[in-house]
Scaffold this motif. Sequence first.
Motif, mmCIF file in Angstrom:
data_model
loop_
_atom_site.group_PDB
_atom_site.id
_atom_site.type_symbol
_atom_site.label_atom_id
_atom_site.label_comp_id
_atom_site.label_asym_id
_atom_site.label_seq_id
_atom_site.Cartn_x
_atom_site.Cartn_y
_atom_site.Cartn_z
ATOM 1 N N CYS A 128 79.048 112.155 32.065
ATOM 2 C CA CYS A 128 79.119 112.870 30.796
ATOM 3 C C CYS A 128 78.263 112.106 29.808
ATOM 4 N N ILE A 129 77.418 112.834 29.131
ATOM 5 C CA ILE A 129 76.597 112.193 28.090
ATOM 6 C C ILE A 129 76.936 112.853 26.761
ATOM 7 N N ASN A 130 77.195 112.022 25.753
ATOM 8 C CA ASN A 130 77.395 112.562 24.402
ATOM 9 C C ASN A 130 76.178 112.176 23.593
ATOM 10 N N ASP A 141 68.586 118.820 21.058
ATOM 11 C CA ASP A 141 68.067 119.549 22.210
ATOM 12 C C ASP A 141 68.463 118.857 23.510
ATOM 13 N N PRO A 142 69.345 119.456 24.295
ATOM 14 C CA PRO A 142 69.805 118.828 25.539
ATOM 15 C C PRO A 142 68.701 118.696 26.573
ATOM 16 N N GLU A 143 67.638 119.486 26.412
ATOM 17 C CA GLU A 143 66.568 119.410 27.404
ATOM 18 C C GLU A 143 65.889 118.046 27.409
ATOM 19 N N VAL A 144 65.907 117.366 26.264
ATOM 20 C CA VAL A 144 65.351 116.007 26.204
ATOM 21 C C VAL A 144 66.083 115.107 27.202
ATOM 22 N N VAL A 145 67.391 115.263 27.222
ATOM 23 C CA VAL A 145 68.206 114.453 28.133
ATOM 24 C C VAL A 145 67.886 114.821 29.576
ATOM 25 N N ARG A 146 67.758 116.139 29.816
ATOM 26 C CA ARG A 146 67.487 116.570 31.193
ATOM 27 C C ARG A 146 66.203 115.922 31.736
ATOM 28 N N GLU A 147 65.156 115.847 30.861
ATOM 29 C CA GLU A 147 63.917 115.218 31.299
ATOM 30 C C GLU A 147 64.131 113.773 31.708
ATOM 31 N N THR A 185 65.259 107.172 41.772
ATOM 32 C CA THR A 185 66.373 106.699 42.612
ATOM 33 C C THR A 185 66.506 107.505 43.891
ATOM 34 N N GLY A 186 65.940 108.697 43.884
ATOM 35 C CA GLY A 186 66.096 109.561 45.054
ATOM 36 C C GLY A 186 67.351 110.400 45.009
ATOM 37 N N CYS A 187 67.777 110.750 43.796
ATOM 38 C CA CYS A 187 68.963 111.614 43.640
ATOM 39 C C CYS A 187 68.500 112.963 43.115
ATOM 40 N N GLU A 188 69.410 113.894 43.113
ATOM 41 C CA GLU A 188 69.141 115.148 42.446
ATOM 42 C C GLU A 188 70.214 115.426 41.421
ATOM 43 N N ILE A 189 69.767 116.033 40.302
ATOM 44 C CA ILE A 189 70.705 116.370 39.234
ATOM 45 C C ILE A 189 71.234 117.783 39.496
ATOM 46 N N GLU A 190 72.536 117.925 39.448
ATOM 47 C CA GLU A 190 73.131 119.247 39.683
ATOM 48 C C GLU A 190 74.110 119.590 38.570
ATOM 49 N N ASN A 191 74.397 120.878 38.458
ATOM 50 C CA ASN A 191 75.415 121.369 37.520
ATOM 51 C C ASN A 191 75.204 120.849 36.105
ATOM 52 N N PHE A 192 73.964 120.834 35.677
ATOM 53 C CA PHE A 192 73.682 120.364 34.328
ATOM 54 C C PHE A 192 74.210 121.376 33.312
ATOM 55 N N GLU A 193 75.125 120.937 32.468
ATOM 56 C CA GLU A 193 75.725 121.826 31.464
ATOM 57 C C GLU A 193 75.735 121.131 30.114
ATOM 58 N N TYR A 194 75.705 121.946 29.061
ATOM 59 C CA TYR A 194 75.877 121.347 27.735
ATOM 60 C C TYR A 194 76.679 122.315 26.875
ATOM 61 N N TYR A 195 77.391 121.787 25.962
ATOM 62 C CA TYR A 195 78.229 122.646 25.112
ATOM 63 C C TYR A 195 78.776 121.838 23.952
ATOM 64 N N TYR A 232 79.509 115.602 18.231
ATOM 65 C CA TYR A 232 78.821 115.296 19.483
ATOM 66 C C TYR A 232 78.440 116.572 20.202
ATOM 67 N N LYS A 233 77.361 116.469 20.926
ATOM 68 C CA LYS A 233 77.058 117.528 21.871
ATOM 69 C C LYS A 233 77.338 116.948 23.246
ATOM 70 N N PHE A 234 78.050 117.693 24.069
ATOM 71 C CA PHE A 234 78.410 117.182 25.383
ATOM 72 C C PHE A 234 77.470 117.698 26.435
ATOM 73 N N ILE A 235 77.076 116.784 27.324
ATOM 74 C CA ILE A 235 76.260 117.176 28.469
ATOM 75 C C ILE A 235 76.972 116.651 29.704
ATOM 76 N N THR A 236 77.211 117.511 30.679
ATOM 77 C CA THR A 236 77.836 117.027 31.915
ATOM 78 C C THR A 236 76.968 117.403 33.082
ATOM 79 N N PHE A 237 76.989 116.549 34.125
ATOM 80 C CA PHE A 237 76.204 116.854 35.313
ATOM 81 C C PHE A 237 76.699 116.029 36.493
#
Lengths: 697, 253
Positions: free
Chosen positions: A323-325, A340-346, A355-365, A499-504
């Motif tokens: 979770c990112i606030n 803008d949550p897209e900044v975080v997504r980048e 790291t060789g991971c993938e980001i899934e279920n990216f949500e913000y609200y 806060y804006k919440f971002i979960t993934f």
Amino acid sequence: MGNLYTKLAFTSIRKNKEFYAPYMISAAIMIALFFIVTSLAFDPYIQSVHGGTTLATLLVLGIPVLGVLSIFFLFYLSSFIMKRRKKELGLYSILGMEKKHIIAVVSRENFIVAVSSIVLGNVLGLVFYKVSQLILLKIIHCDIDLSMRLSWPAMAITTVLYAALFGLIFIFASAEIRLRSTLGYLKSGSVGEKKPKANWFLGILGILLLVAAYFMASAVQETVQAFTLFFPAVILVIIGTYMVFVAGSVFVLNILKKNKDYYYQTKHMISVSGMLYRMKRNGMGLATICILSTMVLVMMSTVTTIILLNQKNMDRIFSHDFCINISPEKHGVEDTLDLDPEVVREKLEYTAGRTGCEIENFEYYYCLNLIADIQGDDIRFWRDYEDYYQVYITDLESYNRITGQDVNLSEGQIGYICEQDPDAVGDKLSVHGDGPYDTVLLPEVPDIMIGDVMTYSRGDIYLVVGSEEKLVALNKLLTDSWYEEFSETGGPSYGDLTYKFITFDVTGDDRQFFQDYSADHMSALSREELEYMNTNWGTWEDGTNEYIFSKGMFTDYFYSLYGGIFFLGIILSLACITIAVLVMYFKQILEGYEDAGKFSIMKKVGLTNEDIKGTIYSQIVMVFFMPLLVAGIHTAFAYHMVKLMLTLFAITDATFYFVVLLICVLVFAIFYGLVFMITSKNYFKLVGNADKAVSSY
Amino acid sequence: MSMLEVKNLKKVYTTRFGGNKVTALSNVNFTVERGEYVAIMGESGSGKTTLLNILAALDKPTEGEVILEGDSLNKVNDKALAAFRRERLGFVFQEFNLLDNFSVRDNIYLPLVLAGQKHGEMAKKIDPIAKKLGIFELLEKYPYEISGGQKQRVAVARAIITKPDILLADEPTGALDSGSTDELLRLFRSINEEGQSILMVTHSVKAASTAGRVLFIKDGVVYHQLYRANMGTEEFYKKISDSLTALVGSGEQ
């Protein structure tokens, strides 16, 4: 001469082996438990794993507890045995041994007992140390350590402490020998019984204390209160239990005895007087068994619940791996809306690629969250101690995005869902005076985070309002009311819209991802530091603050904390069980000796074997299971209070705790019955021999 | 018909592994009439305790039988034995055998309670006996609070409250001082004069000299018997004493 003393000491230990063997074995068990806890507390591998320092600190707390238990226990055992042996010591004295000679023998006995218990204890400790280390590592979800290590400091501490304890026991025993006259020794065996005193004052006081404690335990309404009242209640229960067992039971039995038509019937006469005799002799022992049993039941059920529910709690607190606030520099709601949550997504994608991971279920609200209760149709900040809910409020757009649903709300409508308590909300609902709105049942619970860790709410209520603007308006209303009411005193937890919440979620090693993300975008912390904090933060160039929480590391941390508590609880339970079993065993032997004589007399007076066996058996069963029964009652009354205290550990499932408690009671009762069967064999052996003695007289 | 008949009684103990056989009684015959007061004398190991245990139905004979008021003890089955012992026999032991967890009153009541009597009936019975035995004031005390002589009188009260056919006493004066011994023996005589049959095992000449008849037992047989007839206690005492000397003498030949 010195050789003779040693020989005498060996002989008397062998002759009294029915007392000395259990004494040495149980002392060894206590020493082994002490050794295990001490060496785990100083185990370098344990300290190196995640949460290891917390764990070690917890284990260190167990050391004095085990020490104090050992002191009481070993003193009880040795004084019990010395009392049984008074006649023998008197005989030595008659045969011409001076007190210093008797003390010489006793000192050697004590030395033999001390050395064998400490050696056996250390050996047991060494054997089970590795086993318990593996178990502990398993509980806290860590890799196991296959190397064998011997903890010299732990062994030294254990040996020195218990040697000192045995020394102290010897000093007390020899002081008693010095004080007592020869005649006193010889007579002490045949002094006989004191008249059964009906100390009704103590009995009634005991009952009153228990009632007071039960009332305290049942009347508490909130966690903090439960914590402050728990120890006073425990003390009341302990004192009350002793009084009831020692005086209260004698009081009741004496009343039965006074009813002559009842009393003068074969069964009643023998059992009432037998019980009276037993209770008077064993009231203390029975009360001790009862209290230890209660402790074991409460401890076991609590620690088991905590550890078993940990994962569930973590899942409730975090809906996703991370979770990112983010919050703007100025901390204003208007500015938050522009983030803008897209900044975080980048940024996340950057690290994920590395790291060789993938980001899934990216949500913000956006989300407002508060602890509240419902008064009429109005959701208000929580005031009542009992019925409260965790309330999350978000906007319709966020809800639809997260769930993939297509819900529509018209003006004057509010969406809601509460899985745990579907009837919590009626047709109309207003939020702190705003409204009322018509309620619309939502099709699905949104995967949004963050519950408060310390809640014992009746359920989670999710509310959805029509638009972000509406949410902002509600935010203002709630924030103002909160400050108005609670800014001075502090109040229920409340999270506003700053806060804006971002979960993934991430695929792969989420803990490694956490460390890499920290290194890429925040202050680069070591793995240990991250494990300790399970969170990190950074500031963007435009002044935006960013906090990241790792569910994985948070979970690890709590596993090591609760795992430590669980482990300690089990070790202490084992210590209590050891003590209780020994007290039971000695009680049976003592009664066996006493009843053997009575058994033969009753036979001579004209009771059949079956009569005697029947009445005596029912008596010892009754007397024996009374502590378990009372322990059950104590535990039942403790239930509510412990349930409240558990909220500190985020246990939100009362039913689960109840089931665990029930299983604990059941398992313990079976174990208790087994111990009874095994120890009562000794009793019947003693009584049975007397029987044979009569018939071959 | 005699009240108690002992016919050809033989008791052989076998040691645990069946090796040695020890003959405790080889052939014992005697009878006790109603209202008689009989003492059985003998040295330790002469078989008198074995005899008493068989009379008390606590042990079974190897051969022979005991007949009490026409009923053979051999024929009473195990279940009825306890009741038989309780209702028809009274016991007084050397070590009193009182139960410490019962008051004196309850100790005396015990056989009546076992027989299922009502409290009212029991209360009526106890007072005269307690007064007679001089323990009326002690009824509410506990055994550990009273002296040996008092304990033994309580044991006598417990034995006779059921009005047994016969009172069996095993070394009743063995643990008593001389004052208490005299008092107990006086009591025995006086309850015997009231019609109570008594059979007492003892090796005290003094105790035996209060009886109406003395049986001497040695090596498992009744060796000799003496009747008091019209002798006074002292004269009888001397006679018993002489017989014992003769008995010991004969054993040494």
